[in-house]
Design a protein around this motif. Structure first.
Motif, PDB file in Angstrom:
ATOM      1  N   LYS A  74     -84.094 -78.342 -33.014  1.00 58.83           N
ATOM      2  CA  LYS A  74     -83.500 -77.499 -34.030  1.00 58.83           C
ATOM      3  C   LYS A  74     -82.286 -78.209 -34.613  1.00 58.83           C
ATOM      4  CE  LYS A  74     -85.067 -73.042 -32.258  1.00 58.83           C
ATOM      5  NZ  LYS A  74     -84.685 -71.669 -31.829  1.00 58.83           N
ATOM      6  N   TYR A  76     -78.725 -77.958 -36.874  1.00 65.86           N
ATOM      7  CA  TYR A  76     -77.646 -77.098 -37.354  1.00 65.86           C
ATOM      8  C   TYR A  76     -76.539 -77.992 -37.904  1.00 65.86           C
ATOM      9  CZ  TYR A  76     -73.598 -74.008 -37.403  1.00 65.86           C
ATOM     10  OH  TYR A  76     -72.488 -73.311 -37.800  1.00 65.86           O
ATOM     11  N   TRP A 109     -75.083 -74.097 -41.875  1.00 67.04           N
ATOM     12  CA  TRP A 109     -76.482 -74.102 -42.291  1.00 67.04           C
ATOM     13  C   TRP A 109     -77.368 -74.518 -41.124  1.00 67.04           C
ATOM     14  CZ3 TRP A 109     -80.143 -77.963 -42.231  1.00 67.04           C
ATOM     15  CH2 TRP A 109     -81.358 -77.684 -42.885  1.00 67.04           C
ATOM     16  N   GLU A 111     -81.477 -73.223 -38.968  1.00 64.40           N
ATOM     17  CA  GLU A 111     -82.628 -72.334 -38.940  1.00 64.40           C
ATOM     18  C   GLU A 111     -82.158 -70.887 -38.858  1.00 64.40           C
ATOM     19  OE1 GLU A 111     -86.549 -71.458 -36.123  1.00 64.40           O
ATOM     20  OE2 GLU A 111     -85.447 -73.345 -35.929  1.00 64.40           O
ATOM     21  N   ASN A 112     -82.518 -70.105 -39.870  1.00 63.76           N
ATOM     22  CA  ASN A 112     -82.113 -68.695 -39.967  1.00 63.76           C
ATOM     23  C   ASN A 112     -80.595 -68.535 -40.037  1.00 63.76           C
ATOM     24  OD1 ASN A 112     -84.846 -67.840 -39.724  1.00 63.76           O
ATOM     25  ND2 ASN A 112     -84.705 -68.055 -37.496  1.00 63.76           N
ATOM     26  N   VAL A 113     -79.881 -69.586 -40.493  1.00 62.39           N
ATOM     27  CA  VAL A 113     -78.423 -69.533 -40.602  1.00 62.39           C
ATOM     28  C   VAL A 113     -78.005 -70.024 -41.977  1.00 62.39           C
ATOM     29  CG1 VAL A 113     -76.222 -70.363 -39.715  1.00 62.39           C
ATOM     30  CG2 VAL A 113     -78.105 -69.909 -38.133  1.00 62.39           C
ATOM     31  N   SER A 114     -77.193 -69.251 -42.676  1.00 64.45           N
ATOM     32  CA  SER A 114     -76.632 -69.676 -43.961  1.00 64.45           C
ATOM     33  C   SER A 114     -75.385 -68.848 -44.219  1.00 64.45           C
ATOM     34  CB  SER A 114     -77.647 -69.485 -45.089  1.00 64.45           C
ATOM     35  OG  SER A 114     -77.108 -69.930 -46.324  1.00 64.45           O
ATOM     36  N   ASN A 115     -74.252 -69.330 -43.711  1.00 62.54           N
ATOM     37  CA  ASN A 115     -72.998 -68.594 -43.816  1.00 62.54           C
ATOM     38  C   ASN A 115     -72.009 -69.348 -44.698  1.00 62.54           C
ATOM     39  OD1 ASN A 115     -73.906 -66.623 -41.916  1.00 62.54           O
ATOM     40  ND2 ASN A 115     -73.371 -68.019 -40.251  1.00 62.54           N
ATOM     41  N   ASN A 141     -72.130 -63.632 -44.394  1.00 65.69           N
ATOM     42  CA  ASN A 141     -73.521 -63.895 -44.040  1.00 65.69           C
ATOM     43  C   ASN A 141     -74.382 -63.116 -45.031  1.00 65.69           C
ATOM     44  OD1 ASN A 141     -76.130 -63.830 -42.983  1.00 65.69           O
ATOM     45  ND2 ASN A 141     -75.431 -63.824 -40.863  1.00 65.69           N
ATOM     46  N   ASP A 143     -77.284 -62.220 -45.050  1.00 63.51           N
ATOM     47  CA  ASP A 143     -78.245 -61.304 -44.439  1.00 63.51           C
ATOM     48  C   ASP A 143     -77.586 -60.062 -43.851  1.00 63.51           C
ATOM     49  OD1 ASP A 143     -80.392 -63.022 -45.009  1.00 63.51           O
ATOM     50  OD2 ASP A 143     -79.984 -64.209 -43.203  1.00 63.51           O
ATOM     51  N   ALA A 185     -79.324 -55.650 -38.024  1.00 67.04           N
ATOM     52  CA  ALA A 185     -78.575 -56.600 -38.863  1.00 67.04           C
ATOM     53  C   ALA A 185     -77.085 -56.389 -38.642  1.00 67.04           C
ATOM     54  CB  ALA A 185     -78.950 -56.438 -40.329  1.00 67.04           C
ATOM     55  N   SER A 187     -73.562 -58.255 -36.531  1.00 70.71           N
ATOM     56  CA  SER A 187     -72.958 -59.336 -35.743  1.00 70.71           C
ATOM     57  C   SER A 187     -71.661 -58.823 -35.134  1.00 70.71           C
ATOM     58  CB  SER A 187     -72.680 -60.555 -36.634  1.00 70.71           C
ATOM     59  OG  SER A 187     -72.003 -61.559 -35.909  1.00 70.71           O
TER      60      SER A 187
END
Length: 242
Positions: A74, A76, A109, A111-115, A141, A143, A185, A187
């Motif tokens: 993975k 990051y 950035w 996998e499944n992360v974009s902050n 975030n 999402d 959803a 955090s």
């Protein structure tokens, strides 16, 4: 809004001629540890890290390639550009221990992360440290609903013990909760620290600063904002500077 401001900051940070750069630093790290709570218990991570200073600020980038057993690799990464108010305006913003005031941002950035993070920073003059930086952000975030806050502290110090040379560096992230409580959803507030204590092994062979070995301790309360997931893992580490 945070994303738009980050894009503007990023454009300003990379829109300078290469000749305006004053320094560059690149290193490759490998870490291995066991006892992780999420995913495989044993994890190896290859990290590529770059930092530079230029006429109006600095940049910091890293890419982690983590091996998760049979589940594969993975990736990051983070990019943290900053613009110096002192350098841009020509005014001296130093006062007391504060050396400079900066406009700062970070893109996370993976996998499944974009902050997206946007805020300000101060560089502090702390005796015995090469640098000590405190960043305060608004964190978004896409999402999750709304936004939250984050404080990031980074530092680096070199010291000697007898003939040997050592370095102590790392970072601390402290972030607030984000999203709607009670939903999937969401955090939760989390605290993440990764200090490193490394021996300058290159110094022992006449090549100071080239090769380091030592330990990094990863501590993460509510990892990824997941309530009740706490990790405390000591990892062996090797680093080569170029």
């Amino acid at each position: 809004m945070i994303r738009k401001l980050f894009v503007f900051l990023l454009a300003a940070s990379v829109g300078t001629p290469a000749a305006a750069q004053s320094w560059n630093a690149f290193n490759v790290q490998y870490l291995y540890g066991s006892g992780f709570e999420l995913g495989p218990k044993r994890v190896g991570t290859l990290t590529l890290q770059w930092a530079n200073g230029w006429a109006y600020g600095d940049n910091f980038v890293f890419v982690d390639v983590t091996r998760f057993g049979r589940s594969g690799n993975k990736i990051y990464s983070e990019w943290a550009p900053r613009l110096s108010l002192s350098k841009i305006t020509g005014r001296d913003f130093s006062v007391g221990p504060i050396q400079d005031v900066l406009w700062s941002g970070t893109l996370e950035w993976g996998e499944n992360v974009s902050n997206y993070l946007m805020g300000g920073a101060v560089d502090l003059a702390v005796p015995g440290f090469n640098f000590f930086k405190v960043n305060g952000y608004l964190r978004e975030n896409p999402d999750l609903s709304g936004s939250t806050w984050q404080v990031t502290v980074t530092w680096s110090a070199d010291f000697g013990v007898g003939f040997s040379r050592w370095s102590f560096s790392g970072f601390v992230d402290w972030a607030g909760s984000e999203g709607k409580s009670g939903t999937s959803a969401y955090s939760k507030r989390n605290f993440h620290a990764q200090p490193q204590l490394l021996l300058d092994a290159g110094h022992l062979f006449g090549r100071q600063g080239w090769f380091h070995v030592g330990i990094e301790w990863l501590y993460w309360h509510n990892r990824f904002g997941i309530s009740g997931v706490d990790e405390s893992v000591a990892q062996v580490m090797a680093k080569v500077n170029f």
